[in-house]
Design an enzyme around this catalytic site. Sequence first.
Site, PDB file in Angstrom:
ATOM      1  N   ASP A 122       0.847  -1.185   0.000  1.00  0.00           N
ATOM      2  CA  ASP A 122       0.000   0.000   0.000  1.00  0.00           C
ATOM      3  C   ASP A 122       0.890   1.246   0.000  1.00  0.00           C
ATOM      4  O   ASP A 122       1.893   1.295   0.721  1.00  0.00           O
ATOM      5  CB  ASP A 122      -0.902  -0.016   1.240  1.00  0.00           C
ATOM      6  CG  ASP A 122      -2.031   0.986   1.146  1.00  0.00           C
ATOM      7  OD1 ASP A 122      -1.749   2.207   1.089  1.00  0.00           O
ATOM      8  OD2 ASP A 122      -3.200   0.566   1.130  1.00  0.00           O
ATOM      9  N   ILE A 123       0.529   2.248  -0.807  1.00  0.00           N
ATOM     10  CA  ILE A 123       1.347   3.474  -0.874  1.00  0.00           C
ATOM     11  C   ILE A 123       1.096   4.405   0.315  1.00  0.00           C
ATOM     12  O   ILE A 123       1.849   5.342   0.524  1.00  0.00           O
ATOM     13  CB  ILE A 123       1.147   4.239  -2.201  1.00  0.00           C
ATOM     14  CG1 ILE A 123      -0.289   4.708  -2.354  1.00  0.00           C
ATOM     15  CG2 ILE A 123       1.604   3.409  -3.386  1.00  0.00           C
ATOM     16  CD1 ILE A 123      -0.496   5.711  -3.481  1.00  0.00           C
ATOM     17  N   ASN A 180     -13.008  -3.811   2.904  1.00  0.00           N
ATOM     18  CA  ASN A 180     -13.939  -2.713   3.137  1.00  0.00           C
ATOM     19  C   ASN A 180     -14.940  -2.684   1.981  1.00  0.00           C
ATOM     20  O   ASN A 180     -14.548  -2.848   0.829  1.00  0.00           O
ATOM     21  CB  ASN A 180     -13.201  -1.379   3.213  1.00  0.00           C
ATOM     22  CG  ASN A 180     -12.209  -1.329   4.360  1.00  0.00           C
ATOM     23  OD1 ASN A 180     -12.444  -1.896   5.415  1.00  0.00           O
ATOM     24  ND2 ASN A 180     -11.087  -0.662   4.149  1.00  0.00           N
ATOM     25  N   HIS A 195     -10.724  -5.295  -3.155  1.00  0.00           N
ATOM     26  CA  HIS A 195      -9.363  -5.573  -2.695  1.00  0.00           C
ATOM     27  C   HIS A 195      -9.393  -5.915  -1.212  1.00  0.00           C
ATOM     28  O   HIS A 195     -10.324  -5.570  -0.504  1.00  0.00           O
ATOM     29  CB  HIS A 195      -8.414  -4.400  -2.967  1.00  0.00           C
ATOM     30  CG  HIS A 195      -8.800  -3.124  -2.300  1.00  0.00           C
ATOM     31  ND1 HIS A 195      -9.840  -2.330  -2.745  1.00  0.00           N
ATOM     32  CD2 HIS A 195      -8.293  -2.488  -1.207  1.00  0.00           C
ATOM     33  CE1 HIS A 195      -9.945  -1.263  -1.971  1.00  0.00           C
ATOM     34  NE2 HIS A 195      -9.037  -1.335  -1.021  1.00  0.00           N
ATOM     35  N   HIS A 246      -7.082  -5.818   2.369  1.00  0.00           N
ATOM     36  CA  HIS A 246      -5.940  -5.266   3.087  1.00  0.00           C
ATOM     37  C   HIS A 246      -5.357  -6.340   3.996  1.00  0.00           C
ATOM     38  O   HIS A 246      -6.099  -7.046   4.680  1.00  0.00           O
ATOM     39  CB  HIS A 246      -6.368  -4.089   3.972  1.00  0.00           C
ATOM     40  CG  HIS A 246      -6.916  -2.934   3.230  1.00  0.00           C
ATOM     41  ND1 HIS A 246      -6.165  -1.821   2.933  1.00  0.00           N
ATOM     42  CD2 HIS A 246      -8.160  -2.702   2.731  1.00  0.00           C
ATOM     43  CE1 HIS A 246      -6.917  -0.954   2.289  1.00  0.00           C
ATOM     44  NE2 HIS A 246      -8.141  -1.466   2.149  1.00  0.00           N
TER      45      HIS A 246
END
Length: 111
Positions: free
Chosen positions: A29-30, A84, A97, A99
């Site tokens: 993750d950025i 989410n 997606h 996490h």
Amino acid sequence: MDCVFCKIASGEIKGTVVHKTERLVVIKDINPQAPVHLLVIPKKHYSTLLDCADKELLGEMLLVAAKAAKEAGVDESGFRAVVNTNEDGGQTVFHLHMHILGKRPLNGKMG
């Protein structure tokens, strides 16, 4: 389609890829919320979890998440896997997606 995750999954936009399968890509993750924060992204576009009825893909996402967590060294200490869904669920990028968060205590009971 102007979806950032579609572009990352196709290689059009660079991402730090840590794992890849035929149907999924795992990137760092950025904007990490934990020392380890990975994203498991299907290459095929689904806006939310509610749009995906592909049981095999959803199962593969969990298996790949476990493998990525192990590769990231958070399998023993623990990690959180989160999907989410929609705005109230905290979704900000409307491409399904998952996490993977770890390497710090994740306080806050989820249920």
